[in-house]
Scaffold this active site. Structure first.
Site, PDB file in Angstrom:
ATOM      1  CB  CYS A   1      -0.891  -0.016   1.237  1.00  0.00           C
ATOM      2  SG  CYS A   1      -1.689   1.570   1.531  1.00  0.00           S
TER       3      CYS A   1
ATOM      4  CB  CYS B   1       1.007   1.332   4.763  1.00  0.00           C
ATOM      5  SG  CYS B   1      -0.553   0.434   5.005  1.00  0.00           S
TER       6      CYS B   1
ATOM      7  CG  HIS C   1      -4.080  -1.156   4.669  1.00  0.00           C
ATOM      8  ND1 HIS C   1      -3.793  -0.287   3.637  1.00  0.00           N
ATOM      9  CD2 HIS C   1      -4.645  -2.248   4.081  1.00  0.00           C
ATOM     10  CE1 HIS C   1      -4.163  -0.829   2.480  1.00  0.00           C
ATOM     11  NE2 HIS C   1      -4.678  -2.023   2.727  1.00  0.00           N
TER      12      HIS C   1
ATOM     13  CG  ASN D   1     -13.588   9.997  -4.551  1.00  0.00           C
ATOM     14  OD1 ASN D   1     -14.660  10.583  -4.495  1.00  0.00           O
ATOM     15  ND2 ASN D   1     -12.605  10.385  -5.348  1.00  0.00           N
TER      16      ASN D   1
ATOM     17  CB  SER E   1      -7.052   4.049  -7.019  1.00  0.00           C
ATOM     18  OG  SER E   1      -6.673   5.320  -6.543  1.00  0.00           O
TER      19      SER E   1
ATOM     20  CG  HIS F   1      -4.180   3.469   3.981  1.00  0.00           C
ATOM     21  ND1 HIS F   1      -3.219   2.679   4.574  1.00  0.00           N
ATOM     22  CD2 HIS F   1      -4.320   4.543   4.786  1.00  0.00           C
ATOM     23  CE1 HIS F   1      -2.791   3.266   5.681  1.00  0.00           C
ATOM     24  NE2 HIS F   1      -3.445   4.406   5.831  1.00  0.00           N
TER      25      HIS F   1
ATOM     26  CG  HIS G   1      -6.870   7.952   0.807  1.00  0.00           C
ATOM     27  ND1 HIS G   1      -7.322   6.692   0.493  1.00  0.00           N
ATOM     28  CD2 HIS G   1      -6.825   8.625  -0.373  1.00  0.00           C
ATOM     29  CE1 HIS G   1      -7.534   6.598  -0.808  1.00  0.00           C
ATOM     30  NE2 HIS G   1      -7.253   7.765  -1.361  1.00  0.00           N
TER      31      HIS G   1
ATOM     32  CD  GLN H   1      -7.906  12.456  -4.160  1.00  0.00           C
ATOM     33  OE1 GLN H   1      -7.321  13.260  -4.884  1.00  0.00           O
ATOM     34  NE2 GLN H   1      -8.533  11.388  -4.630  1.00  0.00           N
TER      35      GLN H   1
END
Ligand SMILES: O=P(O)(O)O[C@H]1O[C@H](CO)[C@@H](O)[C@H](O)[C@H]1O
Ligand SMILES: O=P(O)(O)O[C@H]1O[C@H](CO)[C@@H](O)[C@H](O)[C@H]1O
Lengths: 340, 340
Positions: free
Chosen positions: B52, B55, B114, B154, B162, B165, B167, B169
């Protein structure tokens, strides 16, 4: 105009028909893809499927039996989002605003052949579909409850299409949908000001430039609009200033069918797959008299980006901000033109 | 207001923040689903994945190594759609209009773990994410190139994410994105006229009605807006009229984190799956002085409709016409509230 800037740097382009922007990030096409892949189904289908509710002679879920149709077949949607003769009401309660909406939803089978799509049909067969769209626009438009007729097709499972049998839909209704309302306003403003068609003038400019045109015949141009959102979005525009599809004569109906045939065939070749898309026709409302500003056109919004399995996701930033694309429209034109 | 009409008949509702409509077809929820099913991945992930790129301690594609971070970690997107210090240019050539766009795109890792998502994190851990959003809004906003900061997430492969993990933006840029521009105009018009916050007044009405509220604490309300588009769309709104997230004090940051925790946990329970969505914060631009009309809020746009595998497709009619929903917002409220 220094066109290389548009191929090299992030920028926004204006959609003159909706007055909204698209964000273009040419350098971003290089990013690796680690997200979801779509499943491709390139299986050939049988020409008849006994379980398909759109095949000729089969019984639909509501018990009705499809006739033994030979070319195009239209029926009222069994699970219509809009219904006619429903109760009329309005809510105007502080900041809560609502209004009833009536309408008629139809399904248009393009062919009795379960295995086909528009891309596999001859221009003559597609012309039958065009004729049907003209009829439906006329008949639905004559209904005093109907002010707008939205003709569209969802093709492919990835576009939410629930049945692979070649078909499209028509949702007609009493009010103008959001997108139509935007285009109504921009075209009206331009026409009032210049006494000429916004899309017609845009078309002249594109014909001069020859940078975004994929195909043209005597009556139609297929191009990637300057402001295209989807990676391989295209638009079919009549050269004459026509406000709706009824203004096409018989020869023009054939030439329109030819344009549809050319672009759908190119799409299928692009990633070697039956190319998914939503397509739709935007045209003048049916019951208003003052529609001279309208110039009808058909758009294709296909989601695939890099291959048959990697699509563009219009999510996060696109939902909250502005639609965003990676490859430029000019690159898409070159790729599609090479396939004609 | 006769609310039963809204539950029984097709109608459109006005989004007072964008001035656009949504078509609601309550009767349509009955239609059978024969289309594409999404794949669900309910596999539990390891807390650390050596492959990943988000990570802690791992090396990203551009060769940079993530630090051994303990809570939240922010870095500049390696494949940013917007870049800073790029060439500035404009195209104004007849009907071709374009303008360069600069910006800074960042990735915000919510946790080094993760295996987690916001729904699995404590309100205290989510508060660290909120604090980071505040910092980024401030720092990016201090940059004279930046006028707007779009924070979003997203979540889930179906939303084009994609990497699983946890996250989000941040895309920040020199111009206002389309959706922000719409909300800027409606809020400004209302505020100029009434000297009070559009969203604040709407919130008062909803608190009176108690029909669309899912959860509230001292500082925040979680509700389904009257004009929601997505089947289980929700909005988190601060009770105070605050123009951006910087105006939250420390206690409020915790209460906001609590609201995020409550709604994401309810989502996961709804279809017994890690619920996909795009979420985003709309708030005041950063470099204009006259932003008193702004009332910040966060929205969740989740695509699932009937189960973990059946989503709503915003395609054909929605792309060419108006967004359309089947189950009403009021039904969605009942379903979500039952899961708190
Ligand atoms: O940046 P990511 O996660 O690779 O990409 C995802 O989010 C972006 C911002 O919403 C979208 O433009 C992409 O289409 C989507 O795949
Ligand atoms: O009518 P269908 O093909 O069952 O449904 C499809 O097209 C409709 C019109 O674009 C959409 O509202 C649905 O979300 C989509 O699944």
């Amino acid at each position: 105009m220094n066109n290389t800037d548009l191929q090299d740097y992030s920028h926004k382009r204006l959609n003159i028909l909706t007055n909204e922007w698209v964000l273009v990030s040419p350098h971003r096409a290089k990013r690796p893809w680690q997200g979801q892949n779509e499943t491709v189904n390139n299986e050939t289908r049988p020409t008849y499927d006994e379980n398909c509710y759109l095949c000729a002679g089969n019984t639909r879920i509501n018990g009705e039996k499809n006739p033994d149709y030979k070319d195009v077949y239209v029926f009222t949607n069994d699970f219509a989002a809009l219904q006619s003769n429903t109760k009329s009401f309005e809510v105007n309660d502080g900041l809560l605003v609502a209004q009833s909406e009536t309408g008629i939803c139809k399904v248009v089978c393009f062919s009795p052949d379960h295995s086909k799509s528009l891309a596999d049909m001859s221009a003559n067969d597609i012309k039958q579909v065009v004729k049907t769209w003209q009829n439906e626009y006329k008949t639905l438009g004559d209904n005093p409850e109907i002010n707008y007729v939205q003709i569209f097709e969802n093709k492919g499972a990835v576009m939410g299409c629930s049945n692979p049998h070649p078909h499209g839909q028509i949702w007609s209704q009493s009010n103008l949908p959001n997108e139509v309302d935007k285009k109504n306003k921009t075209q009206l403003a331009y026409y009032s000001n210049k006494k000429s068609s916004l899309l017609g003038d845009y078309l002249k400019q594109e014909i001069d430039l020859q940078e975004r045109i994929i195909f043209e015949n005597d009556a139609f141009v297929v191009l990637v609009p300057f402001w295209a959102i989807w990676p391989f979005e295209t638009m079919i525009v009549p050269k004459k200033h026509q406000k709706n599809i009824l203004e096409m004569n018989d020869d023009e109906a054939f030439l329109y069918a030819e344009a549809i045939s050319v672009i759908t065939k190119a799409y299928d070749k692009l990633f070697n797959t039956s190319f998914p898309y939503s397509s739709g026709i935007h045209q003048a409302p049916t019951n208003s008299e003052n529609n001279e500003h309208w110039h009808w056109h058909m758009s294709f919004y296909p989601p695939l980006l890099r291959s048959a399995t990697v699509k563009k996701f219009m999510v996060g930033y696109e939902m909250f901000g502005t639609p965003q694309r990676d490859i430029t429209g000019e690159t898409a034109v070159k790729m599609l033109k090479a396939l004609l």
